[in-house]
Design a protein around this motif. Structure first.
Motif, PDB file in Angstrom:
ATOM      1  N   ASP A 197      18.044  43.606  55.531  1.00 29.27           N
ATOM      2  CA  ASP A 197      19.373  43.959  56.047  1.00 29.27           C
ATOM      3  C   ASP A 197      19.316  45.192  56.942  1.00 29.27           C
ATOM      4  O   ASP A 197      20.044  45.295  57.936  1.00 29.27           O
ATOM      5  N   GLN A 199      20.624  53.932  58.503  1.00 30.46           N
ATOM      6  CA  GLN A 199      20.057  52.724  57.902  1.00 30.46           C
ATOM      7  C   GLN A 199      18.918  53.060  56.935  1.00 30.46           C
ATOM      8  O   GLN A 199      18.810  52.449  55.862  1.00 30.46           O
ATOM      9  N   LYS A 220      20.828  48.933  50.627  1.00 32.71           N
ATOM     10  CA  LYS A 220      20.555  47.836  51.545  1.00 32.71           C
ATOM     11  C   LYS A 220      19.113  47.391  51.360  1.00 32.71           C
ATOM     12  O   LYS A 220      18.228  48.217  51.107  1.00 32.71           O
ATOM     13  N   THR A 234      21.848  55.742  64.079  1.00 30.05           N
ATOM     14  CA  THR A 234      21.743  54.457  63.394  1.00 30.05           C
ATOM     15  C   THR A 234      20.495  54.397  62.524  1.00 30.05           C
ATOM     16  O   THR A 234      20.542  53.936  61.375  1.00 30.05           O
ATOM     17  N   ALA A 268      20.408  45.279  60.924  1.00 27.30           N
ATOM     18  CA  ALA A 268      21.357  46.243  61.497  1.00 27.30           C
ATOM     19  C   ALA A 268      20.737  46.987  62.680  1.00 27.30           C
ATOM     20  O   ALA A 268      21.390  47.189  63.717  1.00 27.30           O
ATOM     21  N   ASP A 289      20.414  44.514  65.617  1.00 25.67           N
ATOM     22  CA  ASP A 289      21.691  44.176  66.259  1.00 25.67           C
ATOM     23  C   ASP A 289      22.077  45.234  67.291  1.00 25.67           C
ATOM     24  O   ASP A 289      22.514  44.905  68.397  1.00 25.67           O
ATOM     25  N   GLU A 290      21.946  46.515  66.903  1.00 23.77           N
ATOM     26  CA  GLU A 290      22.296  47.551  67.884  1.00 23.77           C
ATOM     27  C   GLU A 290      21.319  47.563  69.053  1.00 23.77           C
ATOM     28  O   GLU A 290      21.721  47.634  70.216  1.00 23.77           O
TER      29      GLU A 290
END
Length: 438
Positions: free
Chosen positions: A421, A408, A417, A404, A425, A428-429
């Motif tokens: 943002d 990202q 991105k 991730t 992301a 969130d994970e």
């Protein structure tokens, strides 16, 4: 109705999946003696995945010889690949084919998982008996202790590290001298150095966005605005992490700025770690922020210039940790012999072998290190430990966080991105996995 899957259950599912992938790959182990008391004629079955010519391989080979001479026991050593041990560990350790001692990867999703499953021995009594805690800095102890849920940093001892690793700043002394530049001691000076190279048409930082280096630079930038409590929150789940807070926002904004200002190549998202390291070896890039695992290779392969290291400026915290752990499976047949072997690897003469062959011993006497380049690295590592600076790695909190972070940050440097943002992301994970541990 949807069922809630806890992080521990997720880990077990991941492990089960890896075992299915591994199929029928079995690691044959030799049985040891009949009891836990060390007796002449016993056999110690030992697994590790270090190469014979590596610092650890050399040191542990001598430790095996010393162990056999002193105990009268024999060592049945089986070299396994990292992937063999990783993918079949739960299956093998839950059988009578478990070795007596083995090297295993540190962290919640690895040693912590096995500890939570009851597959590793609680070695706390041996730690007390042999005094190993006195030889390990606090951050080095973190990866050796696990709670009942398999979270590192507290609970019982399940392993012992005898080497370490950390991230530092490599620099090309010749390129610095030719540009009239000195080692930066503040972050502002570091920026000035990078600006000076850009002005000369040189991209200062060797970087890789396809693998770990860019994520480690991102985390190092966050650490420069963080403290130990932030590290404990991020790595040990003590409190929620603010993914739009100062430390994370600064790191993400600064990585983007580095690309925009030409400190990092604009095609960094497609560059592998090996490519970044080679660009430093070849003298293309004057600076490389990366791990001590490169040091020995640089000593061997860099012949056209002199290189050195310096700590990331204005940062008390650094990426790094203990190395992998010696663990004793719960089904081991000769646990007492395993403890004796671990103790031998912590002796000054074995620690010196690690140090003089390019490794980072955790308990060596600096006076025993005869190689000047090795001593430079060890002194830098010791300086980080003296201020309790080791802060682990950015991908450790979840089993899938590595992929991730890479993905990202690729979106960040490619401009697809925004920093906010990207942080959302990542958050969130992270939050979906770690919330159940708090």
């Amino acid at each position: 109705m949807a069922h809630h899957i806890t992080p521990r259950t997720r880990m077990r599912l991941l492990t089960a999946a890896s075992l299915v992938t591994a199929g029928a790959l079995a690691l044959a182990g030799c049985s040891g003696g009949s009891g836990q008391e060390a007796e002449s004629g016993d056999s110690l079955t030992l697994w590790h995945f270090e190469g014979a010519n590596s610092a650890m391989g050399i040191a542990w080979d001598q430790a095996i010889k010393t162990f056999e001479e002193e105990t009268g026991a024999t060592v049945t050593f089986e070299e396994k690949s990292f992937e063999q041990i990783r993918s079949t560990s739960s299956q093998v350790l839950n059988s009578d084919e478990a070795p007596d001692i083995m090297e295993y990867n540190k962290g919640n999703a690895t040693a912590g998982l096995l500890a939570s499953q009851g597959l590793l021995s609680d070695i706390s009594s041996a730690v007390d008996e042999y005094g190993w805690a006195d030889k390990l800095a606090p951050a080095l102890q973190t990866t050796a202790k696990y709670s009942e849920d398999g979270v590192m940093g507290s609970g019982a001892w399940y392993g012992i590290p005898n080497y370490g690793e950390f991230v530092t700043v490599y620099y090309n002394k010749d390129m610095f001298a030719a540009a009239g530049l000195e080692i930066p001691t503040t972050y502002d000076e570091f920026v000035d150095v990078m600006d000076a190279f850009v002005a000369q048409g040189v991209t200062p930082l060797a970087e890789a966005g396809l693998e770990y280096p860019l994520g480690q630079l991102w985390y190092q930038l966050a650490l420069s605005k963080a403290d130990r409590q932030w590290v404990n929150d991020y790595q040990l789940y003590e409190n929620p992490v603010d993914w739009q807070g100062e430390a994370v926002s600064y790191a993400t904004d600064t990585v983007k700025e580095y690309v925009d200002k030409g400190y990092i190549s604009p095609d960094v998202s497609g560059v592998k770690a090996e490519d970044a390291g080679v660009s430093f070896i070849n003298g293309t890039a004057p600076i490389f922020v990366s791990g001590s695992w490169w040091y020995g290779r640089f000593v061997d392969e860099i012949s056209d210039f002199d290189f050195g290291i310096f700590p990331f400026p204005d940062a008390d915290l650094s990426l790094g940790s203990s190395g992998n752990l010696w663990v004793v499976p719960e089904n081991a047949k000769n646990k007492e012999l395993a403890y004796e072997f671990i103790d031998i690897t912590m002796r000054p003469e074995i620690q010196a072998l690690i140090g003089n062959n390019g490794g980072l011993p955790v308990a060596a006497e600096e006076s025993d290190i005869t190689d000047p380049k090795s001593l430079e690295l060890i002194q830098a590592f010791n300086a980080v430990n003296e201020k309790d600076g080791l802060s682990f790695y950015p991908d450790w909190p979840t089993p899938t966080f590595y992929d991730t972070i890479v993905a990202q940050l690729q979106e960040l440097v490619n401009g697809t991105k925004s920093p906010a943002d990207v942080q959302k992301a990542l958050g969130d994970e992270y939050d979906s996995y770690t919330s159940d541990f708090r």
